[in-house]
Write a protein that holds these residues in place. Structure first.
Motif, mmCIF file in Angstrom:
data_model
loop_
_atom_site.group_PDB
_atom_site.id
_atom_site.type_symbol
_atom_site.label_atom_id
_atom_site.label_comp_id
_atom_site.label_asym_id
_atom_site.label_seq_id
_atom_site.Cartn_x
_atom_site.Cartn_y
_atom_site.Cartn_z
ATOM 1 N N LEU A 18 0.830 -1.202 0.000
ATOM 2 C CA LEU A 18 0.000 0.000 0.000
ATOM 3 C C LEU A 18 0.865 1.253 0.000
ATOM 4 O O LEU A 18 1.620 1.497 0.932
ATOM 5 C CB LEU A 18 -0.917 -0.003 1.222
ATOM 6 N N MET A 19 0.735 2.051 -1.057
ATOM 7 C CA MET A 19 1.474 3.305 -1.121
ATOM 8 C C MET A 19 0.746 4.405 -0.359
ATOM 9 O O MET A 19 1.331 5.124 0.445
ATOM 10 C CB MET A 19 1.672 3.737 -2.574
ATOM 11 N N VAL A 41 -1.915 1.255 -4.928
ATOM 12 C CA VAL A 41 -1.076 0.090 -4.683
ATOM 13 C C VAL A 41 0.283 0.297 -5.343
ATOM 14 O O VAL A 41 0.376 0.737 -6.486
ATOM 15 C CB VAL A 41 -1.752 -1.182 -5.237
ATOM 16 N N GLY A 42 1.341 -0.008 -4.619
ATOM 17 C CA GLY A 42 2.693 0.142 -5.141
ATOM 18 C C GLY A 42 3.060 -0.965 -6.103
ATOM 19 O O GLY A 42 2.515 -2.070 -6.054
ATOM 20 N N GLU A 55 7.192 7.370 -7.583
ATOM 21 C CA GLU A 55 7.487 6.769 -6.277
ATOM 22 C C GLU A 55 6.675 5.504 -6.044
ATOM 23 O O GLU A 55 6.954 4.737 -5.115
ATOM 24 C CB GLU A 55 7.243 7.774 -5.152
ATOM 25 N N SER A 56 5.695 5.253 -6.886
ATOM 26 C CA SER A 56 4.895 4.030 -6.753
ATOM 27 C C SER A 56 5.568 2.831 -7.400
ATOM 28 O O SER A 56 5.171 1.694 -7.148
ATOM 29 C CB SER A 56 3.515 4.235 -7.406
ATOM 30 N N TRP A 57 6.567 3.048 -8.236
ATOM 31 C CA TRP A 57 7.094 1.979 -9.075
ATOM 32 C C TRP A 57 7.691 0.819 -8.293
ATOM 33 O O TRP A 57 7.489 -0.334 -8.639
ATOM 34 C CB TRP A 57 8.140 2.537 -10.038
ATOM 35 N N GLY A 85 -2.703 2.778 -9.072
ATOM 36 C CA GLY A 85 -1.316 2.478 -8.754
ATOM 37 C C GLY A 85 -0.389 3.607 -9.160
ATOM 38 O O GLY A 85 -0.840 4.751 -9.264
ATOM 39 N N GLY A 86 0.857 3.267 -9.495
ATOM 40 C CA GLY A 86 1.301 1.930 -9.795
ATOM 41 C C GLY A 86 0.425 1.216 -10.828
ATOM 42 O O GLY A 86 -0.394 1.804 -11.499
#
Length: 210
Positions: A18-19, A41-42, A55-57, A85-86
């Protein structure tokens, strides 16, 4: 380093990287203006150079979180839930979407379609990317097709993608934010000449909200 037990729970969708999660107004596409709870979601390997959530990658930088906790938070705020997301379909979305549905919530997902569709969704926003094209089966399931326009060649890509979706799928062209002043007039002109398309704007950014 994630231990094997937690990794197994992530791989089966019982926990997810979870981002962030937040309550806001949906800013894009068909449901713009609707209050919604977002679950980001990351994890993403599509690699769009203009992505505004790079930053989600890396999924490993986002803590594995039990879906029970995610669903509890979501149900507290809204009956419309957007999973994004992501690239959320890197993970099994079945457990999360079913838990949300069991709470009587409306489930939306925003995806590039680069991975097979999992989960039970009331609304699927397909936003295909040239770097990693959607897998074929998702085209016929998409409720809306949202193509991000960075330059004129993206209009050619948009038409290619539009040929693959179902007849009831709503078609959107959306200016990439960093070049919006340049490409928005082009999009407006294109939609006026090709009215099967609609214009989508990132209205949340104009409103200065998440």
């Amino acid at each position: 380093m994630i231990n094997k037990e937690v990794l197994e729970l992530v791989n089966t969708g019982v926990m997810l990287p979870l981002m962030e999660e937040f309550y806001t107004i949906q800013g894009e596409g068909f449901h713009k203006g609707t209050a919604a709870y977002f679950i980001r979601v990351g994890g993403c390997d599509v690699g769009c150079h203009w992505c505004d959530v790079k930053e989600s990658w890396n999924a490993e930088t986002h803590p594995p979180t039990a879906i029970e906790s995610i669903v509890h938070n979501a149900a507290h705020f809204s009956d419309t839930i957007v999973v994004t997301g992501g690239e959320p379909l890197m993970w099994d979305m079945g457990p999360l979407s079913e838990a949300l549905k069991n709470k009587g919530l409306n489930t939306h997902i925003e995806t590039s379609g680069a991975y097979p569709l999992s989960g039970n969704w009331d609304w699927i926003c397909l936003s295909p990317k040239k770097n990693k094209l959607p897998v074929a089966p998702i085209y016929e399931r998409a409720h809306e097709l949202k193509v991000i326009v960075y330059n004129r060649n993206d209009l050619v890509f948009a038409e290619e993608q539009a040929k693959k979706v179902g007849k009831s799928c709503i078609l959107y062209l959306q200016p990439e934010w960093s070049v919006r002043d340049k490409v928005t007039p082009m999009i407006v002109d294109y939609v006026m000449k090709n009215p099967k398309w609609k214009v989508s704007l990132q209205t949340h950014k104009y409103l200065n909200i998440p």
